[in-house]
Design a protein around this motif. Sequence first.
Motif, mmCIF file in Angstrom:
data_model
loop_
_atom_site.group_PDB
_atom_site.id
_atom_site.type_symbol
_atom_site.label_atom_id
_atom_site.label_comp_id
_atom_site.label_asym_id
_atom_site.label_seq_id
_atom_site.Cartn_x
_atom_site.Cartn_y
_atom_site.Cartn_z
ATOM 1 N N UNK A 298 43.142 33.039 48.768
ATOM 2 C CA UNK A 298 44.057 32.332 49.663
ATOM 3 C C UNK A 298 44.750 31.202 48.911
ATOM 4 N N UNK A 299 46.029 31.074 49.136
ATOM 5 C CA UNK A 299 46.848 30.054 48.479
ATOM 6 C C UNK A 299 47.454 29.152 49.542
ATOM 7 N N UNK A 300 47.271 27.826 49.372
ATOM 8 C CA UNK A 300 47.821 26.857 50.323
ATOM 9 C C UNK A 300 49.345 26.867 50.359
ATOM 10 N N UNK A 301 49.966 27.330 49.286
ATOM 11 C CA UNK A 301 51.421 27.326 49.180
ATOM 12 C C UNK A 301 51.983 28.539 49.925
ATOM 13 N N UNK A 302 52.652 28.311 51.043
ATOM 14 C CA UNK A 302 53.216 29.436 51.805
ATOM 15 C C UNK A 302 54.709 29.604 51.537
ATOM 16 N N UNK A 303 55.247 28.754 50.647
ATOM 17 C CA UNK A 303 56.674 28.854 50.331
ATOM 18 C C UNK A 303 56.912 29.942 49.286
ATOM 19 N N UNK A 304 56.023 29.979 48.300
ATOM 20 C CA UNK A 304 56.154 30.944 47.211
ATOM 21 C C UNK A 304 54.958 31.891 47.242
ATOM 22 N N UNK A 305 55.200 33.177 47.198
ATOM 23 C CA UNK A 305 54.122 34.165 47.128
ATOM 24 C C UNK A 305 53.860 34.436 45.649
ATOM 25 N N UNK A 306 52.799 33.849 45.132
ATOM 26 C CA UNK A 306 52.530 33.931 43.708
ATOM 27 C C UNK A 306 51.617 35.107 43.368
ATOM 28 N N UNK A 307 51.802 35.628 42.156
ATOM 29 C CA UNK A 307 50.948 36.704 41.647
ATOM 30 C C UNK A 307 49.983 36.179 40.587
ATOM 31 N N UNK A 308 49.937 34.868 40.414
ATOM 32 C CA UNK A 308 49.118 34.228 39.380
ATOM 33 C C UNK A 308 47.789 33.779 39.970
ATOM 34 N N UNK A 309 46.694 34.291 39.417
ATOM 35 C CA UNK A 309 45.375 34.014 39.965
ATOM 36 C C UNK A 309 45.058 32.518 40.005
ATOM 37 N N UNK A 310 45.449 31.788 38.980
ATOM 38 C CA UNK A 310 45.101 30.373 38.902
ATOM 39 C C UNK A 310 45.774 29.531 39.977
ATOM 40 N N UNK A 311 46.775 30.078 40.628
ATOM 41 C CA UNK A 311 47.472 29.331 41.671
ATOM 42 C C UNK A 311 46.777 29.432 43.030
ATOM 43 N N UNK A 312 45.814 30.336 43.148
ATOM 44 C CA UNK A 312 45.115 30.514 44.413
ATOM 45 C C UNK A 312 43.972 29.516 44.536
ATOM 46 N N UNK A 313 43.760 29.022 45.749
ATOM 47 C CA UNK A 313 42.846 27.914 45.960
ATOM 48 C C UNK A 313 41.443 28.347 46.383
ATOM 49 N N UNK A 314 41.343 29.458 47.066
ATOM 50 C CA UNK A 314 40.050 29.905 47.594
ATOM 51 C C UNK A 314 39.859 31.380 47.262
ATOM 52 N N UNK A 315 38.584 31.735 47.040
ATOM 53 C CA UNK A 315 38.244 33.095 46.638
ATOM 54 C C UNK A 315 37.037 33.604 47.405
ATOM 55 N N UNK A 316 37.047 34.906 47.649
ATOM 56 C CA UNK A 316 35.870 35.549 48.206
ATOM 57 C C UNK A 316 34.882 35.902 47.110
ATOM 58 N N UNK A 317 33.790 36.538 47.509
ATOM 59 C CA UNK A 317 32.726 36.849 46.560
ATOM 60 C C UNK A 317 32.962 38.181 45.844
ATOM 61 N N UNK A 318 33.893 38.959 46.316
ATOM 62 C CA UNK A 318 34.227 40.228 45.688
ATOM 63 C C UNK A 318 33.521 41.406 46.318
ATOM 64 N N UNK A 319 34.161 42.565 46.224
ATOM 65 C CA UNK A 319 33.566 43.806 46.707
ATOM 66 C C UNK A 319 33.841 44.900 45.670
ATOM 67 N N UNK A 320 32.807 45.673 45.360
ATOM 68 C CA UNK A 320 32.900 46.656 44.284
ATOM 69 C C UNK A 320 33.563 47.938 44.770
ATOM 70 N N UNK A 321 34.496 48.432 43.956
ATOM 71 C CA UNK A 321 35.120 49.735 44.196
ATOM 72 C C UNK A 321 34.852 50.604 42.974
ATOM 73 N N UNK A 322 34.299 51.787 43.201
ATOM 74 C CA UNK A 322 34.011 52.726 42.116
ATOM 75 C C UNK A 322 34.701 54.048 42.433
ATOM 76 N N UNK A 323 35.533 54.492 41.505
ATOM 77 C CA UNK A 323 36.253 55.749 41.680
ATOM 78 C C UNK A 323 35.803 56.701 40.581
ATOM 79 N N UNK A 324 35.223 57.796 40.968
ATOM 80 C CA UNK A 324 34.711 58.772 40.002
ATOM 81 C C UNK A 324 35.690 59.933 39.852
ATOM 82 N N UNK A 325 35.707 60.474 38.647
ATOM 83 C CA UNK A 325 36.649 61.565 38.365
ATOM 84 C C UNK A 325 36.030 62.922 38.691
#
Length: 125
Positions: free
Chosen positions: A98-125
Amino acid sequence: QVQLVESGGGSVQAGGSLRLSCKASGRTFRSYTMGWFRQVPGKEREFVAAISWSGGNTPYADSVKGRFTISRDNAKNTVYLEMNSLKPEDTDVYYCAADNNIVVVTTTASRYDYWGQGTQVIVSS
């Protein structure tokens, strides 16, 4: 302050689909730009998709364009990532941010203020 909890990860065969969800705490969810990133250990966090507070601006990484769709439901404090036509190279831990800045939609990770714990995705061939 906002807390983010991801869900929906799992294992799937190539060509399959998964839907990730990220639920935010608090009552100001619509005040945040939301993003999805992914990362494997030892590599930098990679941008996947982002969405403006209104849902009207949704940039995607080239690698997922046409296969993934980001959306949000402000009434449910939730952002989603619909992933179709999954490939083995999509295997990663996926993070909601989540990014507090709602004016610019950024694609840069360092600009985001809050993060979740993550969820694993595994795709097998």
